[in-house]
Design a protein around this motif. Structure first.
Motif, PDB file in Angstrom:
ATOM      1  N   VAL A 119      -9.679  36.761 -20.582  1.00 32.02           N
ATOM      2  CA  VAL A 119      -9.861  37.482 -21.271  1.00 32.02           C
ATOM      3  C   VAL A 119     -11.090  37.564 -22.199  1.00 32.02           C
ATOM      4  CG1 VAL A 119      -9.334  37.947 -23.681  1.00 32.02           C
ATOM      5  CG2 VAL A 119      -7.033  37.885 -21.726  1.00 32.02           C
ATOM      6  N   ALA A 120     -11.518  36.070 -21.966  1.00 32.61           N
ATOM      7  CA  ALA A 120     -12.582  35.706 -22.681  1.00 32.61           C
ATOM      8  C   ALA A 120     -14.093  36.274 -21.929  1.00 32.61           C
ATOM      9  CB  ALA A 120     -13.012  34.277 -21.980  1.00 32.61           C
ATOM     10  N   LYS A 121     -13.954  37.113 -20.960  1.00 32.07           N
ATOM     11  CA  LYS A 121     -15.017  37.477 -20.132  1.00 32.07           C
ATOM     12  C   LYS A 121     -14.234  39.350 -19.956  1.00 32.07           C
ATOM     13  CE  LYS A 121     -15.950  36.603 -15.586  1.00 32.07           C
ATOM     14  NZ  LYS A 121     -15.674  37.584 -14.091  1.00 32.07           N
ATOM     15  N   LYS A 122     -13.752  39.528 -20.473  1.00 30.91           N
ATOM     16  CA  LYS A 122     -13.877  41.389 -20.761  1.00 30.91           C
ATOM     17  C   LYS A 122     -14.153  40.461 -22.089  1.00 30.91           C
ATOM     18  CE  LYS A 122     -10.110  42.427 -23.299  1.00 30.91           C
ATOM     19  NZ  LYS A 122      -9.115  42.662 -23.461  1.00 30.91           N
ATOM     20  N   ASN A 123     -14.212  39.723 -22.947  1.00 33.66           N
ATOM     21  CA  ASN A 123     -14.726  39.539 -24.604  1.00 33.66           C
ATOM     22  C   ASN A 123     -16.094  39.527 -24.452  1.00 33.66           C
ATOM     23  OD1 ASN A 123     -12.506  40.558 -25.414  1.00 33.66           O
ATOM     24  ND2 ASN A 123     -11.995  39.090 -26.311  1.00 33.66           N
ATOM     25  N   GLY A 124     -16.684  38.930 -23.880  1.00 37.35           N
ATOM     26  CA  GLY A 124     -18.515  39.585 -23.416  1.00 37.35           C
ATOM     27  C   GLY A 124     -18.628  38.043 -22.790  1.00 37.35           C
ATOM     28  N   MET A 125     -17.974  37.313 -22.750  1.00 38.93           N
ATOM     29  CA  MET A 125     -18.479  35.315 -21.836  1.00 38.93           C
ATOM     30  C   MET A 125     -18.990  35.510 -20.958  1.00 38.93           C
ATOM     31  SD  MET A 125     -16.281  32.188 -21.461  1.00 38.93           S
ATOM     32  CE  MET A 125     -15.735  32.806 -19.885  1.00 38.93           C
ATOM     33  N   GLN A 126     -20.193  35.269 -21.085  1.00 40.89           N
ATOM     34  CA  GLN A 126     -21.281  35.172 -19.181  1.00 40.89           C
ATOM     35  C   GLN A 126     -20.501  33.587 -18.744  1.00 40.89           C
ATOM     36  OE1 GLN A 126     -25.172  35.318 -20.111  1.00 40.89           O
ATOM     37  NE2 GLN A 126     -24.732  37.546 -20.366  1.00 40.89           N
ATOM     38  N   THR A 127     -20.381  33.838 -17.251  1.00 37.02           N
ATOM     39  CA  THR A 127     -19.516  32.705 -17.046  1.00 37.02           C
ATOM     40  C   THR A 127     -20.526  31.713 -16.287  1.00 37.02           C
ATOM     41  OG1 THR A 127     -20.201  33.581 -14.587  1.00 37.02           O
ATOM     42  CG2 THR A 127     -17.786  33.581 -15.615  1.00 37.02           C
ATOM     43  N   LEU A 128     -20.391  30.842 -15.598  1.00 38.98           N
ATOM     44  CA  LEU A 128     -22.220  29.760 -15.813  1.00 38.98           C
ATOM     45  C   LEU A 128     -22.549  30.286 -14.964  1.00 38.98           C
ATOM     46  CD1 LEU A 128     -19.910  25.961 -15.112  1.00 38.98           C
ATOM     47  CD2 LEU A 128     -22.220  26.877 -16.784  1.00 38.98           C
ATOM     48  N   LYS A 129     -21.782  30.847 -13.722  1.00 43.85           N
ATOM     49  CA  LYS A 129     -23.179  31.195 -12.761  1.00 43.85           C
ATOM     50  C   LYS A 129     -23.844  32.406 -13.315  1.00 43.85           C
ATOM     51  CE  LYS A 129     -21.541  33.932  -9.048  1.00 43.85           C
ATOM     52  NZ  LYS A 129     -20.783  35.022  -8.144  1.00 43.85           N
ATOM     53  N   GLU A 130     -22.959  33.510 -13.624  1.00 42.56           N
ATOM     54  CA  GLU A 130     -23.690  34.945 -14.053  1.00 42.56           C
ATOM     55  C   GLU A 130     -25.083  34.682 -14.960  1.00 42.56           C
ATOM     56  OE1 GLU A 130     -19.861  37.499 -14.959  1.00 42.56           O
ATOM     57  OE2 GLU A 130     -20.567  36.593 -16.435  1.00 42.56           O
ATOM     58  N   ASN A 131     -24.906  33.207 -15.984  1.00 45.56           N
ATOM     59  CA  ASN A 131     -25.876  32.674 -17.242  1.00 45.56           C
ATOM     60  C   ASN A 131     -26.890  32.098 -16.046  1.00 45.56           C
ATOM     61  OD1 ASN A 131     -27.176  30.322 -19.040  1.00 45.56           O
ATOM     62  ND2 ASN A 131     -26.292  32.557 -20.217  1.00 45.56           N
ATOM     63  N   GLY A 132     -26.333  31.298 -15.062  1.00 45.01           N
ATOM     64  CA  GLY A 132     -27.723  30.715 -13.947  1.00 45.01           C
ATOM     65  C   GLY A 132     -28.344  32.048 -13.523  1.00 45.01           C
ATOM     66  N   LEU A 133     -27.809  33.282 -12.742  1.00 43.00           N
ATOM     67  CA  LEU A 133     -28.701  34.178 -12.518  1.00 43.00           C
ATOM     68  C   LEU A 133     -29.556  35.138 -13.891  1.00 43.00           C
ATOM     69  CD1 LEU A 133     -25.437  36.267  -9.601  1.00 43.00           C
ATOM     70  CD2 LEU A 133     -27.250  34.444  -9.326  1.00 43.00           C
TER      71      LEU A 133
END
Length: 568
Positions: free
Chosen positions: A536-550
């Motif tokens: 749900v958090a990702k659906k609402n716009g949260m970037q994961t650590l990996k995505e933020n790193g990329l």
């Protein structure tokens, strides 16, 4: 020399760099004080050092070396040992076949040139640099390995005539410890000081003294990576550990149980705080020293590596007046640094901010900081109870370690206080499950938690040697790169002298920010799993650590390998 001085005066006056009267003044000061003429010209006559070097270069017909704008390969530096470089104020900068080019502060020193030529068996070509440039280059390119080797050799010589005595590891006034490369301390003391000095120069965060069956290994952690530093003889192990114990005010005679201590020292204008930990192992005692440079400036939030959207969200979160904000991640992920940056942002004369920490790492004006002392009964929980009677607006707890501290923190947040703390979890959504596992009721977590920020540190690309590469299709598939992210242009560090051939220099943070909105609150109350909350958090716009790193990879700040190292 007299002819050179006369040519120098004519050139400087002709080029309108100085007047004839200023030259006469400089000559008189030089004769009265005995100072070098060029130092007098710079200090008393206010001549620009660059102008003076250009004049010397023109008169002597010697090219100017720009050491600050060039990088020298380590194999060339190794042509001249540290002792010779310091003695003659010289740095090797280039080598072609049997011709070695060196930068010198005094290119008229024919004795130095002859000595270098004899040692290197090369033809010496000279270029000109200032004393300050030479000093900085020596400091930049030479490690203290030579000095350490010399000390160890001296200890071996001592052992041939006498046993190492207690004088070699003697106790001193701990508050007055000052380290430098050129000291007259006894051998073991000097060796430990040199190890500390090298690690401080390397900007290491930790030093590990590790006993093995046949060797005694010393490693330090630079930019999050442990690297081999030095291996003194095995028979020095006990003396080195004893010296560390004395510095950290530990019991030297106790070798069966773990011990902790701390000490402070000075290096130049820097004040360094060292936390020491001793652990008995089957091969002897292991020591780990954590280095904290107290002279470092506390970072601003804008310097913490936030992407624009996360920084805006984080600043919105910090505008809240009540609730609990958590920063999560493993040891060494920069949680405390981020906490201090937050405190620095929130600090003002209108707010009463109180912290309870173990230990207090940076002292902040206007903030009341409490140091945990478990031996005296001052724990996080007890300290927090006392803080609540001090009419605080903002409370910072160094770490939530147990259910008692967690419960007091949550209830403080529910009674009108803004609470900041850290928690050990792998990602942001896991913090919710961790609090509930500590015994907190879901409704308490739901009603008090504002946001969770997960954090990791990745090494930054060295700007001197970064080169563009093409990612393999298999790597892209493994990364599962989001459609909105472009990784067509990525870089990798090639390795150079500036980054100690690692390809990286310094670190930055990657983040995963969970904002507790109404949808997340309903999931917490219903007992949803961490995976459900994450989805749900990702659906609402949260970037994961990996995505933020990329994202940092796409900005040419770090590499794919670094992101994978800290997120998998």
């Amino acid at each position: 020399m007299k002819l050179f001085t006369e040519k120098m005066s004519r050139y400087l006056i002709k080029e309108n760099i100085i007047t004839a009267e200023q030259w006469e003044d400089a000559i008189n000061i030089h004769r009265q004080t005995g100072e070098k003429l060029q130092d007098v010209l710079i200090k008393n006559i206010q001549i620009n050092e660059g102008d003076l070097l250009r004049a010397q270069s023109k008169i002597l017909g010697i090219p100017r070396a720009h050491l600050d704008a060039s990088l020298v390969d380590q194999s060339i530096i190794d042509a001249i040992p540290l002792s010779m470089a310091k003695k003659y104020r010289v740095v090797p900068i280039a080598k072609i076949d049997d011709e070695l080019t060196v930068a010198m502060a005094n290119p008229l020193n024919v004795y130095a040139i002859d000595a270098i030529q004899y040692y290197t068996k090369c033809k010496i070509l000279v270029s000109l640099a200032s004393e300050n440039e030479i000093e900085q280059a020596i400091d930049k390119y030479y490690s203290l390995q030579d000095s350490m080797d010399q000390v160890v050799a001296g200890i071996h010589q001592q052992e041939s005539t006498r046993e190492i005595s207690e004088e070699d590891i003697e106790e001193e006034d701990i508050s007055e410890i000052s380290i430098s490369e050129d000291s007259d301390e006894s051998s073991v003391i000097k060796l430990v000081n040199l190890i500390l000095l090298q690690s401080i120069k390397d900007q290491a965060s930790d030093i590990h003294f590790e006993p093995d069956e046949k060797e005694f290994r010393i490693r330090n952690r630079v930019d999050g990576i442990l690297r081999e530093m030095f291996s003194p003889p095995k028979n020095l192990q006990a003396n080195i550990i004893s010296r560390i114990k004395i510095m950290a005010d530990m019991d030297v005679s106790e070798r069966r149980i773990p011990q902790d201590g701390r000490f402070s020292l000075k290096h130049g204008k820097k004040e360094i705080d060292i936390r020491a930990s001793i652990l008995p192992t089957v091969e002897g005692e292991k020591a780990v020293l954590r280095i904290l440079d107290k002279s470092n400036t506390i970072l601003q939030l804008e310097d913490m590596g936030f992407v624009k959207k996360d920084l805006e969200n984080w600043l919105d979160v910090l505008n809240k007046t009540e609730g609990i904000i958590l920063i999560t991640g493993p040891t060494g992920s920069g949680k405390t640094t981020t906490l201090y940056a937050v405190l620095n942002r929130l600090n003002s004369k209108e707010k009463n901010i109180v912290t309870v920490e173990n230990p207090v790492e940076y002292k902040l004006d206007l903030i009341n900081q409490v140091n945990v002392n478990t031996k005296a009964g001052l724990t996080f929980a007890n300290g927090l109870r006392s803080i609540l009677r001090q009419d605080p607006d903002i409370i910072m707890i160094g770490e939530i370690r147990d259910s008692e501290t967690a419960e007091i923190a949550i209830r403080s947040a529910l009674t009108g206080h803004l609470v900041l703390s850290t928690l050990h979890t792998n990602d942001a959504p896991s913090a919710i499950a961790r609090l509930i596992d500590m015994g907190l009721e879901p409704f308490l977590v739901e009603s008090s938690l504002i946001s969770v920020l997960a954090q990791r540190l990745v090494r930054k690309l060295c700007p001197k040697c970064a080169a563009e590469i093409k990612l393999d299709d298999k790597v892209i598939a493994r990364l599962n790169v989001p459609d909105w992210l472009d990784l067509d242009k990525v870089y990798r560090g090639g390795g150079c002298a500036a980054c100690n051939y690692s390809g990286y220099h310094r670190r930055t943070a990657i983040h995963e920010m969970l904002i507790i909105d109404e949808e997340i609150r309903k999931l917490i109350i219903s007992g949803a799993s961490t995976d459900e909350i994450r989805t749900v958090a990702k659906k609402n716009g949260m970037q994961t650590l990996k995505e933020n790193g990329l994202i940092k990879v796409s900005q040419q700040l770090t590499t794919v390998e670094e992101v994978l190292r800290v997120t998998f």
